[in-house]
Design a protein around this motif. Structure first.
Motif, PDB file in Angstrom:
ATOM      1  N   HIS A 126     101.146  26.736 -25.776  1.00 54.96           N
ATOM      2  CA  HIS A 126     100.443  27.734 -26.735  1.00 54.96           C
ATOM      3  C   HIS A 126     100.604  27.189 -28.181  1.00 54.96           C
ATOM      4  O   HIS A 126     101.665  27.008 -28.647  1.00 54.96           O
ATOM      5  N   ARG A 147      90.499  25.360 -29.836  1.00 57.83           N
ATOM      6  CA  ARG A 147      90.640  26.247 -28.673  1.00 57.83           C
ATOM      7  C   ARG A 147      89.938  25.791 -27.433  1.00 57.83           C
ATOM      8  O   ARG A 147      90.547  25.715 -26.265  1.00 57.83           O
ATOM      9  N   GLY A 178      96.487  27.376 -24.492  1.00 57.76           N
ATOM     10  CA  GLY A 178      96.067  28.516 -25.723  1.00 57.76           C
ATOM     11  C   GLY A 178      96.270  28.113 -26.819  1.00 57.76           C
ATOM     12  O   GLY A 178      97.049  27.611 -27.510  1.00 57.76           O
ATOM     13  N   THR A 182      95.675  30.319 -30.747  1.00 54.45           N
ATOM     14  CA  THR A 182      95.491  31.785 -31.123  1.00 54.45           C
ATOM     15  C   THR A 182      95.528  31.440 -32.734  1.00 54.45           C
ATOM     16  O   THR A 182      96.307  30.868 -33.391  1.00 54.45           O
ATOM     17  N   ASP A 190      96.765  35.372 -24.486  1.00 51.46           N
ATOM     18  CA  ASP A 190      95.856  33.994 -24.759  1.00 51.46           C
ATOM     19  C   ASP A 190      94.570  34.362 -25.787  1.00 51.46           C
ATOM     20  O   ASP A 190      93.519  34.038 -25.298  1.00 51.46           O
TER      21      ASP A 190
END
Length: 266
Positions: free
Chosen positions: A138, A174, A183, A185, A239
């Protein structure tokens, strides 16, 4: 990434502010944490706070100037030597200057872009390919309401434009990253109780003397850094593509984008 326990998170600018608060919360969830910044004293103090609060996780503090690609490469090397891999990368390091565009010197632009924009993509280039290879991970890219609505807060030209760029980077990455199980963010942060207005204390010598322009401090509602960190943590777990820390700014954001959309009607 719902299962954070046992994962390892790297947080740039992790010695104070939002970075430190997120490190504390991730460690409380059972994640190992690596915090980096350019000041050893503040970094060590932050790392001690994390260790004291979560003695059962691994905590590393590593000096790193994210505006320097060799320094970021060294950060990667030190993490590998410690037998860790980065599962969660939080590109949080940020600095700003204050003053009119025409009063900013070349080294002021180079410094702010170096930390905010280059520091973000240097870290992504080092750690994202490993996530792709493993098939999970992530990325968190900390942006700013100033970058989302660039005419909202003036007198921070390099910072505002650099943050707008990292928003675009996060949004563009993304869908691609999702194909590899990673993921992304992007966080739109507004007034927060941090030390970013003291950024000049961390300015490396190669970027010259601080920019000394007297600018009146703008009155703003500033939320605790721990509140912003908690929202980022939820963004990682769920996510989320975007996290906006100040819902009250939605209408101002809509106004800005409505102005752009109106241009398509002519």
């Amino acid at each position: 990434m719902k299962d954070i326990k046992g994962k390892t998170a790297l947080i740039t600018g992790g010695g104070t502010g939002i970075g430190l608060q997120l490190a504390l919360q991730l460690a409380a969830e059972g994640a190992n944490v690596i915090v980096s910044s350019t000041n050893q004293e503040r970094l060590s103090a932050g790392a001690k706070q994390i260790r004291d609060a979560s003695p059962n996780v691994k905590v590393l503090d590593i000096l790193c100037d994210v505006s320097s690609r060799p320094s970021v490469k060294n950060l990667k090397s030190e993490i590998t030597k410690a037998g860790l891999q980065v599962d969660i990368l939080v590109c949080n390091a940020g600095v700003t200057t204050s003053g009119d565009y025409h009063l900013h010197r070349a080294q002021d632009w180079d410094w702010v872009y170096g930390v905010v924009l280059n520091g973000t993509h240097y870290c992504i280039q080092e750690f994202y390919p490993d996530m792709v290879q493993r098939g999970y991970g992530h990325l968190v890219i900390n942006g700013s309401q100033a970058g989302m609505v660039p005419n909202w807060v003036t007198l921070h030209g390099p910072y505002t434009s650099a943050k707008a760029a990292v928003h675009a980077l996060g949004a563009a990455m993304r869908p691609e990253a999702a194909q590899h199980g990673v993921g992304v963010t992007t966080v739109i942060i507004a007034g927060t109780q941090t030390e970013i207005m003291q950024s000049e204390r961390s300015r490396p010598d190669r970027f010259g003397e601080p920019l000394k322009i007297e600018v009146a401090r703008r009155a703003a509602r500033r939320v605790p850094a721990s509140d912003v960190a908690a929202q980022i943590l939820v963004g990682i777990k769920e996510d989320k593509g975007w996290v906006a820390t100040h819902p009250d700014l939605k209408e101002r954001t809509k106004q800005y984008f409505d102005e752009i959309l109106a241009a398509y009607d002519h």
